[in-house]
Motif scaffolding. Structure first.
Motif, PDB file in Angstrom:
ATOM      1  N   GLY A   6     -52.100   7.055  83.209  1.00  0.00           N
ATOM      2  CA  GLY A   6     -53.071   8.138  83.053  1.00  0.00           C
ATOM      3  C   GLY A   6     -53.986   8.298  84.249  1.00  0.00           C
ATOM      4  N   HIS A   7     -55.042   9.058  84.054  1.00  0.00           N
ATOM      5  CA  HIS A   7     -56.094   9.285  85.062  1.00  0.00           C
ATOM      6  C   HIS A   7     -55.540   9.903  86.346  1.00  0.00           C
ATOM      7  N   GLY A  36     -59.070   1.926  81.152  1.00  0.00           N
ATOM      8  CA  GLY A  36     -58.348   1.508  82.355  1.00  0.00           C
ATOM      9  C   GLY A  36     -59.149   1.547  83.639  1.00  0.00           C
ATOM     10  N   LYS A  37     -60.466   1.663  83.562  1.00  0.00           N
ATOM     11  CA  LYS A  37     -61.277   1.730  84.790  1.00  0.00           C
ATOM     12  C   LYS A  37     -61.152   0.442  85.605  1.00  0.00           C
ATOM     13  N   LEU A 178     -57.650   8.109  77.322  1.00  0.00           N
ATOM     14  CA  LEU A 178     -56.210   8.261  77.496  1.00  0.00           C
ATOM     15  C   LEU A 178     -55.673   9.246  76.463  1.00  0.00           C
ATOM     16  N   ALA A 179     -54.707  10.033  76.867  1.00  0.00           N
ATOM     17  CA  ALA A 179     -54.009  10.900  75.908  1.00  0.00           C
ATOM     18  C   ALA A 179     -53.229  10.025  74.925  1.00  0.00           C
ATOM     19  N   ARG A 207     -59.383   6.801  69.770  1.00  0.00           N
ATOM     20  CA  ARG A 207     -60.031   7.772  70.661  1.00  0.00           C
ATOM     21  C   ARG A 207     -59.751   7.472  72.138  1.00  0.00           C
ATOM     22  N   GLY A 208     -58.491   7.187  72.448  1.00  0.00           N
ATOM     23  CA  GLY A 208     -58.070   7.039  73.835  1.00  0.00           C
ATOM     24  C   GLY A 208     -58.441   5.733  74.492  1.00  0.00           C
TER      25      GLY A 208
END
Length: 325
Positions: A6-7, A36-37, A178-179, A207-208
């Motif tokens: 993602g991102h 995921g940061k 995230l989707a 919620r992702g």
């Protein structure tokens, strides 16, 4: 080395920046927990420290000595700092060393040292939401006069929680949830390895957020919600019963403070949703319902500031009982 799922917008922004040779000295990664940061920051650091970079500046080769050190978490030019367990703020010692070794240890000192293996030093600072004015001031000189060939990545949840001195001196990179399909890919792959059935159950609730999905899987949150809703069905609040339900049910989900805090936040959110439904359907006195929502929102905010959980629950229950008396 695990890829970052993602991102795409953040990836493309950093990719363009690196190809133009315009990397800033300080970045502030902000977004929800568990999306995921930190992994993104670690992947970026590994790519910057890599000895054999390829065409994609965000992708480390994975085979050189520097990449192996990064993967093992032992690269001497990659510094990682986080808020110690039990601390409500980032302590001064993390930045300028303990009292007897002031300015001879700590992040600011270590980031300024000459690189040992690669051609730069990278520091990743977790928990940027928990700067105090004093600790932010310790970092101020490093932000204003960054050491040559250094990069500092700060990780937080929102811009609103950052001090102005930090926010104004950092390049902000935003991360969103995230989707659903991206979250499913993460949850069903190593190291999480949930079954497809578990992932299907947790993704709509998470919620992702990967960390939220993992925490929700570790306890009986559904039964905790049912117990709370049963307690709130009465027209009058029994403060002792409500406090006991919140205490015992959150502990049933998890005893580890961080996960229990998340469980309490979920229960607070359940209550807020219930009261909003009552307000919309005009089931109760609207002024009283709005006041109750405000109390739950205040408690939710205090929980996010690491308030003592037991004291917070007791005070909330007593205030709700007085409101409904």
């Amino acid at each position: 080395m695990q890829p970052v799922i993602g991102h795409d917008l953040a990836k493309e922004r950093l990719r363009r920046t690196l190809r133009r040779g315009r990397l800033a000295s300080t970045y502030l990664f902000v977004g929800p927990e568990g999306v995921g940061k930190r992994r993104f920051a670690e992947r970026l650091a590994a790519a910057l420290l890599c000895h054999q970079p390829g065409d994609d500046p965000l992708e480390p080769c994975g085979g050189c000595a520097a990449c192996q050190l990064s993967e093992a978490g032992t690269h001497p030019d990659l510094l990682k700092v986080a808020r110690p367990e039990g601390k409500t703020t980032l302590p001064v010692d993390l930045f300028i060393g303990p009292a007897d070794k002031r300015n001879r240890q700590g992040l600011c000192h270590d980031l300024a040292l000459k690189p040992l293996v690669s051609d730069r030093r990278v520091a990743i600072l977790d928990d940027a939401d928990f700067f105090s004015v004093e600790t932010a001031n310790c970092l101020l000189k490093t932000l204003e006069e960054p050491p040559p060939r250094s990069l500092l990545i700060l990780i937080g949840t929102s811009l609103a929680r950052q001090l102005a001195t930090i926010r104004s001196r950092s390049q902000v990179v935003r991360f969103g949830p995230l989707a659903d399909e991206e979250l499913t890919r993460v949850l069903t792959a190593p190291p999480v390895d949930f079954s497809p059935a578990d992932a299907e159950r947790l993704v709509p609730l998470a919620r992702g957020s990967v960390s939220r999905a993992i925490e929700l899987s570790e306890g009986s949150l559904d039964s905790a919600r049912e117990a709370l809703l049963g307690c709130l069905q009465s027209p009058r609040i029994d403060s002792t019963r409500l406090a006991r339900v919140l205490e015992e049910e959150s502990k049933a989900v998890a005893t580890e403070p961080r996960i229990r805090r998340r469980a309490l936040a979920e229960l607070f959110g359940t209550a807020i949703t219930l009261y909003h439904r009552r307000l919309a359907e005009r089931l109760d006195d609207p002024d009283e319902t709005v006041a109750a929502i405000d109390l739950w929102l205040e408690a939710e905010e205090a929980l996010g500031r690491n308030a003592n959980q037991s004291a917070l629950v007791q005070a909330l229950a007593e205030r709700l009982a007085r409101l409904a008396a």
